[in-house]
Scaffold this active site. Structure first.
Site, PDB file in Angstrom:
ATOM      1  N   CYS B  55       0.840  -1.219   0.077  1.00 56.16           N
ATOM      2  CA  CYS B  55      -0.096   0.082   0.029  1.00 56.16           C
ATOM      3  C   CYS B  55       0.783   1.286  -0.056  1.00 56.16           C
ATOM      4  O   CYS B  55       2.053   1.300   0.152  1.00 56.16           O
ATOM      5  CB  CYS B  55      -0.773  -0.231   1.141  1.00 56.16           C
ATOM      6  N   CYS B  58       3.423   1.858   2.588  1.00 59.47           N
ATOM      7  CA  CYS B  58       4.716   0.979   2.467  1.00 59.47           C
ATOM      8  C   CYS B  58       5.581   1.979   1.630  1.00 59.47           C
ATOM      9  O   CYS B  58       6.808   1.925   2.031  1.00 59.47           O
ATOM     10  CB  CYS B  58       4.611  -0.214   1.643  1.00 59.47           C
ATOM     11  N   ASP B 464      -1.467 -31.321  -1.416  1.00 56.89           N
ATOM     12  CA  ASP B 464      -0.264 -31.546  -0.717  1.00 56.89           C
ATOM     13  C   ASP B 464      -0.533 -31.127   0.767  1.00 56.89           C
ATOM     14  O   ASP B 464      -1.456 -30.486   0.986  1.00 56.89           O
ATOM     15  CB  ASP B 464       1.121 -30.798  -1.134  1.00 56.89           C
ATOM     16  N   ASP B 651       3.420 -26.925  -2.175  1.00 56.28           N
ATOM     17  CA  ASP B 651       4.349 -26.128  -1.887  1.00 56.28           C
ATOM     18  C   ASP B 651       5.923 -26.545  -2.065  1.00 56.28           C
ATOM     19  O   ASP B 651       6.687 -25.655  -2.140  1.00 56.28           O
ATOM     20  CB  ASP B 651       4.318 -25.373  -0.578  1.00 56.28           C
ATOM     21  N   ASP B 655       6.475 -31.507  -4.834  1.00 58.29           N
ATOM     22  CA  ASP B 655       5.052 -31.343  -5.699  1.00 58.29           C
ATOM     23  C   ASP B 655       5.466 -30.687  -7.055  1.00 58.29           C
ATOM     24  O   ASP B 655       4.499 -30.787  -7.957  1.00 58.29           O
ATOM     25  CB  ASP B 655       4.287 -30.271  -4.758  1.00 58.29           C
TER      26      ASP B 655
END
Lengths: 56, 795
Positions: B55, B58, B464, B651, B655
């Protein structure tokens, strides 16, 4: 009808001015961070020194 | 060292980081030399990708914090791309210090080389934008003149004035068409040369024929000229093309961000004892690599020196670090947790396990049939139809009705202009751009343009376990009998270690735990602290030299998860047990997907009993444990062979091949680099709800795209017969074209209104998945109890 003789050039000139302004803005990087620009306008303090004002 | 994890959004300004933090950055990133760009005035510019910029706050926090350093001459955040450009005086500040400042604020920054990113494609974007600007200018001005002509038709405008206005229009439109039409002409030429036809062929034909014919009409001083139609057509089509490109380049920059964040230099120990940073690709077998604590191991190799714990979760799915000592093999991608290691490179580049996985992935991707997006599918049969109709109109009027060729051609051109896919060209990209930014606001990155379309199609969801359905981080199992003071003391000792179990213990002890001084870490074993009352030890059963059947004080439960023991002088040792908790909303998300009629599968490399427990807690019937990366891949391919349309959510490195084989794949941002690279969608945060949100957005987008197509066809169904019959004047063509385009854009905008929206008519709102009540309810049923929350919900 004679009004057309100067109205049409004026219309074209104004349009061309807009086009030129757009091309200039694009070249100077003003479209690179559209989301950021939307937020920057809300910052309260303008950076006191001029260190950050150049876009490049 | 205040290295925070996670969103530092809107954090307060911080004082400069201390030397330790700067050293930690040096350890994490290695030398930065390849990324530093010298400016003419002696200053240095460093480009970084920054995680967590969300935003305006930041921007302000980062820029002001950096500019507080006198040596920094420029700091500019790009919110759209999440990048930061800093220019500083190298005499007065080290770049590591600046990155450490960002760390303190809670933003993880990684330098990148802007030259390595495809600058050329940026140029193409700009070219398109310029073409659009020129077309817009021409469209506005020619339209202005045309309105005058139309108005004049009903008043007293003489043919001389009309022809003058046509000439001026030609003056503006002809150069504009040749400049702004190039993207279409080039593409059409390429297609024709290759003996194909695409949507750009009828577009180019329509624009060129309309312009050419209008010049001819102007020469004849005829009544109608189609300059306005030609340029307006170009303008609308360019808008569609530009939006399409923007959606793609957003996806591309997300992908680059992923790869950029992973590319860090390898520190190689040269034979003469000096350290040198090298690109991962130039490291060879036999070299010695230095890996500081807290950074990833870049190669497959054998430990030469050092004792540490290595967290291989991303590779094996095993959530606990493994102790390593000289002679043990380690794999690229694992995280070195507690102490520096020197590693001899056994395999680099093509030889690593990582490369092996990458090969599996590539093969899987090749087998995956190329997905044809709905726009391409429509264009494939629409383009010939347009040609045929235009030709038919000409033949009908010229041969059938005996009209002169000029008029027949004008009618034929009118058909071409009317059928030209303005609205069609806008239908997909507008929806995609809006869907993409709606998802981005919620921390979901789309990495491929067609991901949404594929996601809307799925009927099976494969999860997973570790790190996807679970948090992938151990959590202390609450032990009622343990004395809170003991926990706080143990946490005080544990605060000295980066080991995940130590961190979990500190987290469980609550805020305000004071780290104890002089804690000694025995890498791969545990921690020691010399208190006034004697030696305190915290670590594995073996480290405390306890018997296998030692009974902890205060009982504690006997779950078979990971554990650490705490021994104090004169008292029985305490056992702390840990488990890998489910993501807070995992059960709710799985239940919702089941309600939507999805088939849910669970694949994990973990042990049978653990997977069975998770599966029953979530109400998943189809699960497999102890499955290898290759096994996951085959599972996905079997599903697809059986005609299912599976999405894979995972992740880990293990995988990655399965992610590549699925119809569409999603990966959390905390996943392995290679999985995030393989995935079409990457989501941030500790919740699973983004998977559901992405699915809902995909369905919404699909519905809007279909509506848009329907609108575009409806418009054609009305106007094409008119054009064919020769009733379409330039005015009617322009109005019909513009209005249909605007209707399509307006319809697409509705996607942006339903912020965090959900299925139409569904009772649950999107927010329900992340509200505190929901997560509290789910927290109350931890996996280890083996209860079945879905049972109570479905009742």
């Amino acid at each position: 009808m004679s009004g057309l003789l100067y109205l049409i050039p004026i219309a074209l000139l104004l349009g061309a001015l807009g086009l030129a302004a757009f091309l200039w803005a694009m070249r100077s990087g003003q479209f690179e961070d559209l989301d950021g620009a939307a937020h920057r306008v809300l910052f309260e303090d303008d950076t006191p020194d001029d260190r950050n004002h150049d876009n490049h | 060292m205040g290295t925070l994890v996670g969103g530092g959004c809107c954090a307060p300004l911080v004082e400069g980081p201390d030397a330790d933090a700067t050293d930690a950055v040096r350890g994490r990133l290695g030398p930065l030399d390849p990324y530093l760009i010298a400016e003419p005035d002696g200053h240095i510019t460093l480009n970084m990708m920054v995680e967590g910029i969300t935003c305006g706050g930041c921007i302000s926090t980062i820029e002001r914090s950096l500019l507080k350093e006198e040596a920094v001459s420029k700091a500019r955040v790009n919110l759209s791309t999440g990048r930061l450009k800093v220019t500083y005086d190298p005499e007065r500040v080290a770049p590591e210090h600046l990155i450490a400042t960002l760390d303190l604020l809670g933003y993880r920054a990684v330098p990148y080389d802007p030259a390595a990113l495809q600058e050329g494609r940026d140029q193409e974007d700009k070219q398109l934008l310029r073409a659009m600007a020129v077309a817009g200018f021409a469209a506005a001005n020619v339209m202005l003149l045309s309105v005058a002509v139309w108005a004049g038709t009903y008043q007293d405008m003489g043919p001389a004035t009309r022809t003058l206005l046509h000439w001026i229009s030609a003056l503006v439109a002809v150069p504009a068409v040749f400049y702004a039409g190039r993207p279409f002409f080039d593409s059409a030429l390429t297609a024709i040369r290759a003996g194909r036809t695409n949507m750009d062929v009828p577009i180019s034909l329509a624009v060129l024929l309309a312009t050419g014919m209008s010049v001819f009409q102007t020469l004849r001083a005829a009544e109608h000229a189609y300059f306005d139609s030609a340029v307006t057509l170009l303008f609308f089509l360019l808008i569609g093309r530009f939006l399409d490109r923007r959606a793609r380049s957003k996806a591309r920059s997300a992908a680059e961000q992923m790869t950029g964040l992973s590319a860090t230099a390898v520190t190689v120990l040269l034979p003469d004892g000096s350290l040198q940073a090298m690109a991962p690709s130039s490291v060879e077998a036999g070299m010695t690599v230095f890996v500081p604590a807290g950074s990833r191991i870049p190669v497959d190799g054998t430990v030469l020196q050092g004792q540490s714990d290595v967290d291989a979760q991303l590779i094996t799915g095993e959530s606990l670090p493994e102790a390593v000592r000289p002679g043990i093999s380690v794999f690229a991608g694992a995280m070195n947790v507690s102490a520096p290691l020197k590693i001899r490179v056994d395999a680099a580049g093509e030889g690593t396990l990582l490369a092996e996985i990458a090969r599996l992935m590539e093969a899987a991707e090749q087998r995956r049939a190329r997905y044809v997006g709905i726009a391409d599918a429509v264009a494939r049969w629409y383009a010939p139809v347009v040609h045929t109709m235009a030709l038919a109109a000409f033949i009908f009027w010229f041969f059938g009705m005996g009209l002169i060729w000029q008029d027949s051609l004008m009618i034929s051109i009118a058909v071409l202009i009317i059928t030209c896919p303005c609205a069609l060209g806008l239908a997909v990209p507008v929806v995609q751009v809006i869907a993409c930014s709606r998802l981005m606001r919620q921390g979901i990155l789309l990495k491929s343009g067609s991901a949404l379309e594929r996601l809307a199609d799925i009927d099976t969801l494969v999860f997973d376990k570790t790190g996807t359905l679970t948090k992938g981080q151990p959590v202390l199992v609450p032990n009622q009998d343990a004395d809170p003071d003991d926990i706080r003391r143990a946490a005080g000792i544990a605060a000295a270690s980066l080991h995940p179990l130590s961190r979990a213990l500190v987290a469980a002890a609550g805020p305000g735990v004071a780290p104890l001084d002089d804690v000694r870490e025995v890498p791969g074993a545990g921690l020691e602290w010399q208190g006034r009352d004697g030696l305190h030890r915290l670590g594995s059963r073996a480290f405390l030299k306890l018997a296998e059947d030692a009974v902890p004080s205060g009982g504690g439960d006997s779950t078979s998860g990971p554990e650490i023991w705490y021994a104090r002088p004169g008292q029985a040792p305490i056992r702390f047990a840990f488990m890998d908790a489910l993501r807070d909303d995992a059960a709710a998300v799985v239940a919702e997907f089941k309600r939507l009629g999805m088939d849910i599968h669970l694949l994990s490399g973990d042990r049978d009993d653990v997977v069975a427990q998770t599966a029953s807690a979530l109400g998943i019937d189809a699960w497999e444990a102890r499955i290898t990366p290759d096994g996951k891949l085959r599972y996905l391919e079997d599903l697809r062979a059986a005609g299912r349309k599976p999405a894979m959510v995972g992740d880990g490195l293990n995988d990655a091949p399965a992610l590549a084989a699925a119809l569409v794949s999603l990966s959390p941002a905390s996943g392995a680099d290679i999985s995030r690279t393989a995935a079409d969608v990457v989501f941030q945060g500790s919740h699973l709800a983004p998977v559901l949100e992405a699915y809902h957005t995909a369905r919404d987008a699909e519905r809007l795209v279909k509506q848009n197509f329907a609108l575009a066809f409806l418009y054609n169904a009305v106007t094409v017969p008119l054009a064919f019959a020769g009733f379409v004047t330039p005015l009617l063509a322009a109005v019909a074209m513009s209005s249909s385009s605007i209707v399509v854009i307006g319809n697409a905008l509705r996607l942006g209104w339903r912020r965090g929206g959900n299925s139409p008519g569904g009772k649950s709102s999107g927010r329900g998945w992340t509200d505190s009540a929901g997560s509290a309810r789910l927290k109350a049923t931890p996996v280890s109890m083996g209860s079945d929350p879905s049972g109570s919900r479905s009742a």
